[in-house]
Design an enzyme around this catalytic site. Structure first.
Site, PDB file in Angstrom:
ATOM      1  N   SER A 152       0.829  -1.197   0.000  1.00 28.85           N
ATOM      2  CA  SER A 152       0.000   0.000   0.000  1.00 28.85           C
ATOM      3  C   SER A 152       0.872   1.260   0.000  1.00 28.85           C
ATOM      4  O   SER A 152       1.631   1.481  -0.944  1.00 28.85           O
ATOM      5  CB  SER A 152      -0.963  -0.045   1.195  1.00 28.85           C
ATOM      6  OG  SER A 152      -1.958   0.918   1.091  1.00 28.85           O
ATOM      7  N   ASP A 229     -10.106  -5.626  -3.572  1.00 33.59           N
ATOM      8  CA  ASP A 229      -9.514  -4.609  -2.709  1.00 33.59           C
ATOM      9  C   ASP A 229     -10.393  -3.359  -2.738  1.00 33.59           C
ATOM     10  O   ASP A 229     -10.589  -2.749  -3.797  1.00 33.59           O
ATOM     11  CB  ASP A 229      -8.104  -4.298  -3.231  1.00 33.59           C
ATOM     12  CG  ASP A 229      -7.325  -3.336  -2.369  1.00 33.59           C
ATOM     13  OD1 ASP A 229      -7.925  -2.460  -1.744  1.00 33.59           O
ATOM     14  OD2 ASP A 229      -6.081  -3.456  -2.359  1.00 33.59           O
ATOM     15  N   HIS A 265      -7.238  -6.097   0.538  1.00 33.57           N
ATOM     16  CA  HIS A 265      -6.064  -5.270   0.846  1.00 33.57           C
ATOM     17  C   HIS A 265      -5.320  -5.749   2.098  1.00 33.57           C
ATOM     18  O   HIS A 265      -4.368  -5.113   2.539  1.00 33.57           O
ATOM     19  CB  HIS A 265      -6.532  -3.817   1.064  1.00 33.57           C
ATOM     20  CG  HIS A 265      -5.469  -2.773   0.890  1.00 33.57           C
ATOM     21  ND1 HIS A 265      -4.947  -2.419  -0.334  1.00 33.57           N
ATOM     22  CD2 HIS A 265      -4.836  -1.986   1.790  1.00 33.57           C
ATOM     23  CE1 HIS A 265      -4.051  -1.457  -0.185  1.00 33.57           C
ATOM     24  NE2 HIS A 265      -3.953  -1.179   1.099  1.00 33.57           N
TER      25      HIS A 265
END
Length: 288
Positions: A152, A229, A265
């Site tokens: 991320s 995600d 995620h």
């Protein structure tokens, strides 16, 4: 160079995980990191390659090394792992703990130039220079065989570090990285706060913009992205922007990009594909 203070030491997968703290010149405060050292590095029988992992928003130095399941694969490959924190922790910057997307745990791995952040929030320099010098000087690692990866916000940081330092990293990979922060809410908010209102100043911390102009040695890049995600679907990551930029620069960037059906995620996603990422880096770290 500052002195390392050993905080903890644990045996794990034919090696040890050490946690250290130290005073940082870059962030003007105390920083912490973990390092996994396989036995051959602990005994100093050989200098091993080293892999740095940059974590995402709200995380610290512990998340990845305790949750990703990377250590058995790193042990088998005889590769060291370093996991730094995601921001300064004791800087006293006003408001740094009032917004989970800004300040504590949300450095975006930049060197801030705006008040009140610029004195402490220098995580780009911390990771690229200070931390790596500390690791190279204090452990049996090969500072010429270095790779970086992240998740991320940390995936963004890993991509930026690799393309801004041509030849330094043998490979880079990312799980669900923030790919075009100049164009997504995750990025624009932080860049305006940390850097400048002038968007031209943002490009040096934008992986997609850097991929367009990267002109160094061929850089192997691996990206995994889940199609479930929530941040991908709300266009916080803009993976496709980076893929287009990297593929248009195929002379210098060797990109492997995977869309993973059903994955989100979380660290469940990272656990699933961490073996692939370790194998990818081990191959490139040993291909000298």
């Amino acid at each position: 160079m500052s002195t390392l203070e050993l905080v903890s030491k644990n045996r794990c997968f034919k090696g040890e995980v050490h946690k250290y703290s130290h005073a940082s010149a870059s962030t003007k405060g105390k920083m912490a990191f973990n390092i996994f050292l396989p036995d051959v590095a602990l005994s100093k029988a050989e200098k091993v390659p080293v892999l740095y992992f940059l974590s995402g928003l709200t995380c610290n130095e512990d998340n990845m090394i305790t949750k990703a399941g990377a250590l058995p694969y790193l042990s088998d490959e005889k590769v060291a792992l370093v996991t730094p924190d995601t921001s300064p922790r004791d800087s006293g910057v006003p408001g740094e703990d009032g917004d989970w997307e800004l300040g504590l745990g949300a450095s975006f791995y930049v060197d801030a130039t705006r008040e009140p952040w610029r004195h402490n929030y220098n995580m780009y320099s911390y990771v690229q220079n200070e931390l790596q010098q500390l690791v190279n000087e204090n452990f049996s690692v090969d500072g010429l065989r270095v790779s970086v990866f992240g998740h991320s916000m940390g995936g963004h940081g890993a991509l930026v570090l690799s393309m801004r330092n041509p030849g330094h990293y043998k490979s880079v990979s990312a799980f669900a990285p923030i790919c075009h922060p100049s164009r997504s809410e995750w990025g624009r908010k932080q860049f305006a706060a940390y850097l400048s209102d002038d968007e031209r100043e943002w490009s040096k911390y934008d992986a997609t913009e850097l991929a367009k102009v990267y002109d160094g040695p061929v850089l192997p890049i691996l990206i995994d992205q889940g199609d479930a995600d929530q941040f991908y679907s709300t266009k916080q990551l803009l993976t496709s922007h980076f893929v287009v930029a990297a593929e248009s620069n195929g002379r210098c960037i060797a990109l492997q990009s995977n869309m993973r059906p059903g994955y989100d995620h979380s660290y469940w996603f990272i656990q699933t594909f961490i073996k692939d990422h370790i194998a990818f880096h081990a191959k490139n770290l040993k291909n000298i």
